[in-house]
Motif scaffolding. Sequence first.
Motif, short mmCIF file in Angstrom:
data_model
loop_
_atom_site.label_atom_id
_atom_site.label_comp_id
_atom_site.label_asym_id
_atom_site.label_seq_id
_atom_site.Cartn_x
_atom_site.Cartn_y
_atom_site.Cartn_z
N ILE A 158 0.86 -1.17 0.00
CA ILE A 158 0.00 0.00 0.00
C ILE A 158 0.90 1.22 0.00
N LEU A 159 0.72 2.09 -1.00
CA LEU A 159 1.58 3.25 -1.22
C LEU A 159 0.79 4.54 -1.05
N ASP A 160 1.47 5.56 -0.56
CA ASP A 160 0.82 6.87 -0.37
C ASP A 160 0.73 7.67 -1.66
N GLU A 161 1.65 7.37 -2.60
CA GLU A 161 1.69 8.12 -3.86
C GLU A 161 1.64 7.15 -5.03
N ASN A 162 1.36 7.71 -6.20
CA ASN A 162 1.34 6.93 -7.44
C ASN A 162 2.78 6.64 -7.86
N PRO A 163 3.22 5.39 -7.87
CA PRO A 163 4.61 5.09 -8.24
C PRO A 163 4.92 5.38 -9.70
N LEU A 164 3.88 5.50 -10.54
CA LEU A 164 4.12 5.85 -11.94
C LEU A 164 4.54 7.30 -12.08
N GLU A 165 4.19 8.10 -11.09
CA GLU A 165 4.58 9.51 -11.09
C GLU A 165 5.79 9.77 -10.22
N ASN A 166 5.98 8.93 -9.19
CA ASN A 166 7.12 9.08 -8.29
C ASN A 166 7.54 7.70 -7.81
N ILE A 167 8.48 7.08 -8.51
CA ILE A 167 8.89 5.72 -8.16
C ILE A 167 9.55 5.67 -6.79
N GLU A 168 10.04 6.81 -6.30
CA GLU A 168 10.70 6.84 -5.00
C GLU A 168 9.73 6.66 -3.84
N THR A 169 8.44 6.65 -4.12
CA THR A 169 7.49 6.33 -3.06
C THR A 169 7.70 4.90 -2.56
N LEU A 170 8.35 4.05 -3.37
CA LEU A 170 8.67 2.69 -2.95
C LEU A 170 9.76 2.66 -1.88
N ALA A 171 10.42 3.80 -1.67
CA ALA A 171 11.41 3.88 -0.59
C ALA A 171 10.75 4.19 0.75
N ASN A 172 9.47 4.50 0.73
CA ASN A 172 8.75 4.85 1.96
C ASN A 172 7.34 4.28 1.89
N ILE A 173 7.25 2.96 1.96
CA ILE A 173 5.99 2.25 1.75
C ILE A 173 5.09 2.39 2.97
N ASN A 174 3.82 2.63 2.71
CA ASN A 174 2.85 2.79 3.80
C ASN A 174 2.66 1.48 4.55
N SER A 175 2.34 0.39 3.82
CA SER A 175 2.08 -0.91 4.44
C SER A 175 2.53 -2.03 3.51
N ILE A 176 3.01 -3.12 4.11
CA ILE A 176 3.47 -4.29 3.37
C ILE A 176 2.72 -5.51 3.88
N TYR A 177 2.17 -6.29 2.96
CA TYR A 177 1.45 -7.51 3.31
C TYR A 177 2.10 -8.72 2.64
N LYS A 178 2.29 -9.76 3.39
CA LYS A 178 2.83 -11.02 2.88
C LYS A 178 1.84 -12.13 3.21
N LYS A 179 1.27 -12.74 2.16
CA LYS A 179 0.27 -13.79 2.34
C LYS A 179 -0.83 -13.35 3.30
N GLY A 180 -1.29 -12.11 3.08
CA GLY A 180 -2.40 -11.58 3.86
C GLY A 180 -2.04 -11.05 5.22
N LYS A 181 -0.80 -11.22 5.63
CA LYS A 181 -0.37 -10.79 6.96
C LYS A 181 0.31 -9.42 6.87
N LEU A 182 -0.11 -8.50 7.73
CA LEU A 182 0.52 -7.19 7.77
C LEU A 182 1.93 -7.32 8.33
N ILE A 183 2.91 -6.92 7.54
CA ILE A 183 4.31 -7.02 7.95
C ILE A 183 4.80 -5.73 8.59
N ILE A 184 4.48 -4.63 7.95
CA ILE A 184 4.93 -3.33 8.47
C ILE A 184 3.90 -2.27 8.08
N ASN A 185 3.68 -1.33 8.99
CA ASN A 185 2.70 -0.29 8.77
C ASN A 185 3.26 1.04 9.29
#
Length: 394
Positions: free
Chosen positions: A367-394
């Motif tokens: 889950i990203l706060d910005e559109n990565p097509l407009e700012n790929i560097e938003t992937l350096a500051n990810i809002n939330s990460i899910y692995k197999k449905g489990k919240l990893i980091i928020n």
Amino acid sequence: MKKVLYSNFNLIDGHGNNIKENSYMMVQGERILEIGVGPIYEFNGDIVDCSGKFIMPGLINSHVHITYEPIGEPNSIGHSESFAKAALRGSRNLQKHLHSGTTFLRSLGTDGGVDLDLRDSINEGIIDGAELICSGKVITMTGGHGWANGIEADGCDETRKAARSQLKAGADVIKIMATGGVMTKGVEPGSAQLSMEEMKSAIEEAHKAGRKTATHAQGTEGIKNAILAGIDSIEHGIFLDEETINLMISKDTYLVPTLSAPYFIVENGIDGGIRSDVVHKAEGIIKSHFKSFKMAYDAGVKIAMGNDAGTPFNQHTTAWMELKLMIDAGMDPMDAIITSTYNSADLLDILEDYGTIEVNKFADFLILDENPLENIETLANINSIYKKGKLIIN
């Protein structure tokens, strides 16, 4: 199993389709149950409101060295520490990848085949981190690139046996060294090493066992040898020409460019503690590397994302930088996302379960706060990460 509804987000599905606004996704347990667009139907369970956010698949990194410490001289640690300590380092690195948005990896060479045990430990739930497939030890000629932590093999019989030994050990992919490289002292990146016939023997064994193959290949002659031998992916591809590119297209061969590897060496240089011979070799190939990447992309070669994490200053947290470098070199941002999701899953033979946001696939997503097509560097500051449905980091 518990159901969770994610609502009101902009979907980047990994197929390259236009962004779907006002999307919703139902996850049940580890997998995606339903995806739709429009008003949310009545649901009494847990709802995660993603208004204004963007959801895309987790990144898949096709080329890492999971036990390496990305300092000026990574091998100085790898050759002196025990396999137990290497495993602990690798476990930590698997967590770093996952906590920075990479949910699946391909490890292409470690000391002692430690990556095989790390893979099994992840699958058995002993440790947490990104999932991975791995090569175990690399196969190289005597004194060839990566000889210090690989299997030295000369002649077709020896390369065949080396491949069989790694298949016996449990390797998911067989990695072969077609050329010299930047990090090995006394070899040149452009020089051909294992011959076409030697590589073909190893590739035949891998394919007989239903495994794919990858080759470290930087110089033009070695790249051609590997393609003609039947290799599945060219790693690096620094000195490509029109003939080589056409061969890759005709043979359906993937390119994993790893633009990050020479970039970070040149950026940090001798002052960063990198050996002078390594710096000089990287400086000598970096322009050709980026030029070859652009030629391959423009011609339509299939490209998967891999950043060679573990090489000097090439962190286990910066896969996003590989996407940025590809975009800076002329790749369309959506194509950069495809390389790191759909294409990487295709190369790793995991597309049935990973790589896109689709019903019945594992719920690996960002889950990203910005559109990565407009700012790929938003992937350096990810809002939330899910692995197999489990919240990893928020």
